[in-house]
Design a protein around this motif. Structure first.
Motif, mmCIF file in Angstrom:
data_model
loop_
_atom_site.group_PDB
_atom_site.id
_atom_site.type_symbol
_atom_site.label_atom_id
_atom_site.label_comp_id
_atom_site.label_asym_id
_atom_site.label_seq_id
_atom_site.Cartn_x
_atom_site.Cartn_y
_atom_site.Cartn_z
ATOM 1 N N MET A 113 -4.333 4.463 12.928
ATOM 2 C CA MET A 113 -4.561 3.806 11.649
ATOM 3 C C MET A 113 -3.848 4.626 10.565
ATOM 4 S SD MET A 113 -6.428 1.314 12.778
ATOM 5 C CE MET A 113 -7.298 0.507 11.435
ATOM 6 N N PRO A 114 -2.761 4.092 9.998
ATOM 7 C CA PRO A 114 -1.956 4.867 9.048
ATOM 8 C C PRO A 114 -2.757 5.247 7.799
ATOM 9 C CG PRO A 114 -0.812 2.865 9.744
ATOM 10 C CD PRO A 114 -2.213 2.745 10.237
ATOM 11 N N LEU A 115 -2.391 6.368 7.203
ATOM 12 C CA LEU A 115 -3.015 6.804 5.948
ATOM 13 C C LEU A 115 -2.013 6.643 4.807
ATOM 14 C CD1 LEU A 115 -4.887 10.033 7.109
ATOM 15 C CD2 LEU A 115 -5.959 7.982 6.129
ATOM 16 N N ASP A 116 -2.439 5.964 3.751
ATOM 17 C CA ASP A 116 -1.655 5.862 2.523
ATOM 18 C C ASP A 116 -1.752 7.221 1.818
ATOM 19 O OD1 ASP A 116 -1.354 3.401 -0.080
ATOM 20 O OD2 ASP A 116 -1.096 5.559 -0.275
ATOM 21 N N ALA A 117 -0.585 7.797 1.516
ATOM 22 C CA ALA A 117 -0.569 9.158 0.959
ATOM 23 C C ALA A 117 -1.311 9.241 -0.372
ATOM 24 C CB ALA A 117 0.873 9.616 0.781
ATOM 25 N N ASP A 118 -1.436 8.125 -1.081
ATOM 26 C CA ASP A 118 -2.055 8.162 -2.410
ATOM 27 C C ASP A 118 -3.487 7.644 -2.425
ATOM 28 O OD1 ASP A 118 0.297 9.154 -3.563
ATOM 29 O OD2 ASP A 118 1.139 7.122 -3.602
ATOM 30 N N ALA A 119 -4.051 7.370 -1.272
ATOM 31 C CA ALA A 119 -5.426 6.847 -1.238
ATOM 32 C C ALA A 119 -6.319 7.835 -0.502
ATOM 33 C CB ALA A 119 -5.458 5.483 -0.551
ATOM 34 N N GLY A 120 -7.619 7.725 -0.714
ATOM 35 C CA GLY A 120 -8.563 8.664 -0.125
ATOM 36 C C GLY A 120 -9.630 7.956 0.683
ATOM 37 N N SER A 130 -0.669 0.389 4.698
ATOM 38 C CA SER A 130 0.299 1.473 4.901
ATOM 39 C C SER A 130 1.000 1.351 6.255
ATOM 40 C CB SER A 130 -0.431 2.818 4.823
ATOM 41 O OG SER A 130 0.425 3.855 5.248
ATOM 42 N N ASN A 131 2.253 1.814 6.300
ATOM 43 C CA ASN A 131 2.993 1.931 7.567
ATOM 44 C C ASN A 131 3.286 3.387 7.890
ATOM 45 O OD1 ASN A 131 3.289 -0.653 8.613
ATOM 46 N ND2 ASN A 131 4.867 -1.138 7.103
ATOM 47 N N ASN A 132 2.566 4.289 7.294
ATOM 48 C CA ASN A 132 2.818 5.717 7.470
ATOM 49 C C ASN A 132 2.794 6.072 8.969
ATOM 50 O OD1 ASN A 132 2.932 8.483 7.328
ATOM 51 N ND2 ASN A 132 1.414 8.667 5.682
ATOM 52 N N SER A 133 3.911 6.543 9.457
ATOM 53 C CA SER A 133 4.009 6.858 10.890
ATOM 54 C C SER A 133 3.996 8.352 11.147
ATOM 55 C CB SER A 133 5.289 6.239 11.470
ATOM 56 O OG SER A 133 5.188 4.834 11.437
ATOM 57 N N ALA A 134 3.708 9.147 10.117
ATOM 58 C CA ALA A 134 3.674 10.600 10.269
ATOM 59 C C ALA A 134 2.289 11.174 9.987
ATOM 60 C CB ALA A 134 4.683 11.248 9.328
ATOM 61 N N ARG A 135 1.384 10.344 9.434
ATOM 62 C CA ARG A 135 0.033 10.824 9.133
ATOM 63 C C ARG A 135 -0.907 9.626 9.214
ATOM 64 N NH1 ARG A 135 -2.283 11.478 3.780
ATOM 65 N NH2 ARG A 135 -4.309 12.468 4.084
ATOM 66 N N GLY A 136 -1.933 9.779 10.038
ATOM 67 C CA GLY A 136 -2.866 8.672 10.200
ATOM 68 C C GLY A 136 -4.136 9.145 10.875
#
Ligand code: FEO
Ligand code: CA
Ligand code: CA
Ligand code: CA
Length: 647
Positions: A113-120, A130-136
């Motif tokens: 489950m990707p993490l949006d860098a600007d959300a908590g 988010s499509n973050n493929s380096a942090r999730g």
């Protein structure tokens, strides 16, 4: 009846005839015939473009195996800490409190489950886009425990089931369930993020709500929960699914083994049959000696509170999971979604037991991609169906609705709660087709057809064309083609067409029930390492390539693992071998990052073999440390050159 080989020799290599030929070939192999419809036609050839890796060989040893040019990080092992300050794993010192802060046992399903860098935390609406493929977040099921491989002193598996002391039972219950752990890709590969605010364990002691039509029913009420709406924990967590609104679905599969007692001592004959059907027996593991709700003599309704799908929000560590009674009660492998804007949500799920059914759910309301609050209840309000696979290649979804057809008081159903609690009985009564153990079911994002893994079934009495082998030790894969052209397929329709996509097994086997059939069925087209048996979990890459994980190849002399294949084009249904497990393990949970550059896999029960114990294991993968037992582990696989996996 011509042999399969003779039938194949006459056939031209004609793509237009290929699917019909294959289906007939499959039916012929098993001694039956049927008029089977053409296969799923998507964008031809597209799904084969990124499967250019160098195939690995069949083998069987204490290692895992990858193609040249790939690397696997051992990302998470049983007992690995989720929080800073946890001491290194020492199995002899493992307490309940420690296990609740560490990765659980026998990892299965994986959701990335990707993490949006600007959300908590608590901002699932933003993270879900988010499509973050380096942090999730890696959300991982822990299916079951094996005390003889977890603790010292057990002489075999049987003594470890019936003779477990209270302190081991408590650790086992904390090692079941689910883990949510933040992971990130660094210059040195993937690593868990200790102390992340998202890190969390869900265990057999986690409070959760019971929701949907069966919530509150008298058959769900117990001494500690007279309202029938609140339950502690989840167990038998096999596969699962994800929703586009950022929640995770986890399945409750083999829950019956957690309960002990004799069903025949219960007064209500409906519950006697119900508990028997799920394998509740006096010889089951002895958790009920210490945690009394797992003894049906004490709490006869407690098993009815398990066998559901569970939904939770991984982005909100304070949220409470909920059991979704709308998706029925059986031995759930998982449920996976088809989500199209302004259409109902459709979810497909399997009941992993011999001669059980394929199910489909359709939400009452439509999916609105931009309305997070609206979407969150789509899985609580809809209709569950069971599948009938007619011998002519057509199929029908049969609604499981109280009062319709045979689902009436005359047949012992009081209300919709009864239909859902006894979904198996309802499905059988409406005429659903008994299948060869339906495991994972997923829809290919490129051709929009749905694929059913049927792992094996050696208890079949009577065949049908969708399950053509009288005894099926090697399993097969079905393709469901919803009506409508590519791009407009209607997964919510009442009917469908189906094909046999492949038959597991060796294409050169003498026994037709073990003889595999792949692709164009031409002798030699599947390599010596390309064939497999017992499909279990499946994932699709972004280009529609199908990746099948297996559980049952070792009976045929080689490791379980992962095989990848196109679903259309010239190489349709012709597998290539990508990953091999250490001996004793099955492979679960293949899951790609959105960019396709990382593939997570679950190696479950390594060194699981008769006589293999904590003190004298078959091997000690992955640590190979004399102080440590074999440990179930999640691996992160990627190419050393950073390109897309499989390409
Ligand atoms: Fe837990 Fe159906 O495999
Ligand atoms: Ca499985
Ligand atoms: Ca899957
Ligand atoms: Ca399995």
């Amino acid at each position: 009846m011509p042999s399969l080989e003779n039938a194949m020799e006459d056939k031209p290599k004609n793509p237009a005839r290929r699917t019909l030929f294959k289906a007939i070939g499959a039916a012929t192999a098993a001694g039956v015939t049927g008029n089977i419809l053409p296969g799923c036609v998507g964008k031809k050839g597209d799904t084969g473009k990124n499967l250019a890796f160098a195939e690995i060989p069949h083998s069987l040893d204490a290692q895992h195996h990858l193609p040249t040019g790939y690397h696997a990080d051992i990302l998470l092992r049983w007992g690995d800490p989720l929080f800073a300050g946890n001491t290194p794993f020492a199995p002899e010192k493992l307490t309940v409190t420690e296990q609740e802060k560490r990765f659980g046992y026998n990892n299965d399903f994986i959701a990335y489950m990707p993490l949006d860098a600007d959300a908590g935390p608590g901002e699932g609406e933003r993270h879900s886009k988010s499509n973050n493929s380096a942090r999730g977040l890696l959300c991982v099921n822990h299916e079951y425990t094996q005390p003889h491989l977890m603790f010292s002193g057990y002489k075999d598996e049987v003594s470890a089931v019936r003779g477990v002391p209270a302190e081991h039972v408590a650790v086992e219950q904390a090692a079941c369930g689910h883990t949510i752990v933040e992971v990130e890709r660094t210059g040195n590969g993937w690593r868990p993020v200790l102390d992340s605010p998202y890190n969390r364990r869900i265990t057999l002691h986690t409070a959760m709500a019971i929701t949907g039509p069966a919530a509150g029913d008298r058959r769900l009420q117990t001494t500690t929960d007279p309202d029938g709406k609140r339950v502690f924990g989840t167990v038998g967590n096999c596969a699962g699914g994800k929703t586009p609104w950022g929640t995770v679905l986890i399945a409750e599969e083999g829950f019956g083994g957690a309960f002990q007692g004799n069903p025949d001592t219960i007064a209500d004959p409906v519950e006697v049959a119900n508990h028997r059907a799920f394998g509740i027996h006096p010889d089951n593991r002895n958790w009920g000696d210490y945690d009394r709700r797992f003894d049906i003599g004490v709490e006869p309704n407690e098993p009815n509170r398990f066998g559901w799908m569970v939904e939770y929000d991984p982005y909100d560590p304070a949220s409470q999971p909920r059991k979704l009674t709308s998706l029925g009660r059986f031995e759930h492998e998982g449920f996976t979604l088809v989500s199209k804007p302004d259409r109902p949500i459709v979810a497909y799920g399997g009941d992993d037991d011999e001669n059980q059914f394929v199910y489909r759910y359709v939400s009452r309301r439509q999916y609105q991609p931009d309305d997070y609050a609206h979407n969150r209840d789509l899985l609580s309000d809809g209709t569950l169906y069971a599948g009938r696979f007619n011998d002519d290649g057509s199929g029908r979804w049969l609604p499981l609705v109280f009062g319709r057809g045979p689902l009436t008081e005359a047949n012992g159903f009081r209300n919709q709660a009864d239909v859902l609690i006894d979904a198996r009985r309802a499905a059988r009564l409406v005429g659903a087709t008994p299948m060869d153990r339906p495991e994972d079911i997923e829809t290919n994002p490129v051709n929009d057809c749905t694929y059913v893994m049927l792992t094996r079934n050696t208890k079949r009495s009577g065949t049908n064309n969708a399950n053509p082998r009288p005894r099926n030790p090697t399993g097969h894969v079905l393709e469901i083609v919803p009506p409508g052209r590519h791009g407009e397929r209607n997964h919510a329709a009442g009917t469908f067409a189906w094909n046999i996509f492949l038959l597991g097994g060796n294409p050169n086997a003498e026994d037709p029930e073990e003889r595999g059939a792949y692709g164009e069925q031409l002798p030699g087209i599947v390599s010596a390492d390309g064939w497999f048996t017992c499909p279990d979990n499946v994932a699709f890459d972004a280009r529609g390539g199908m990746w099948v994980a297996t559980d049952g190849c070792e009976k045929f002399g080689f490791h379980n693992g992962l095989w990848a294949m196109p679903t259309d084009g010239d190489q349709r249904a012709i597998p290539k071998h990508f990953f091999g497990c250490p001996e004793g393990a099955e492979l679960c949970g293949p899951e790609f990052t959105p960019d396709g550059k990382t593939l997570f896999v679950s190696v479950q029960h390594p060194a699981d073999r008769s006589g293999s114990t904590f003190d004298n294991p078959l091997h000690r993968w992955p640590d190979n440390d004399p102080a440590l037992p074999p440990r179930p582990s999640v691996l992160a696989i990627y190419r050393r050159d950073g390109k897309i996996v499989g390409s």
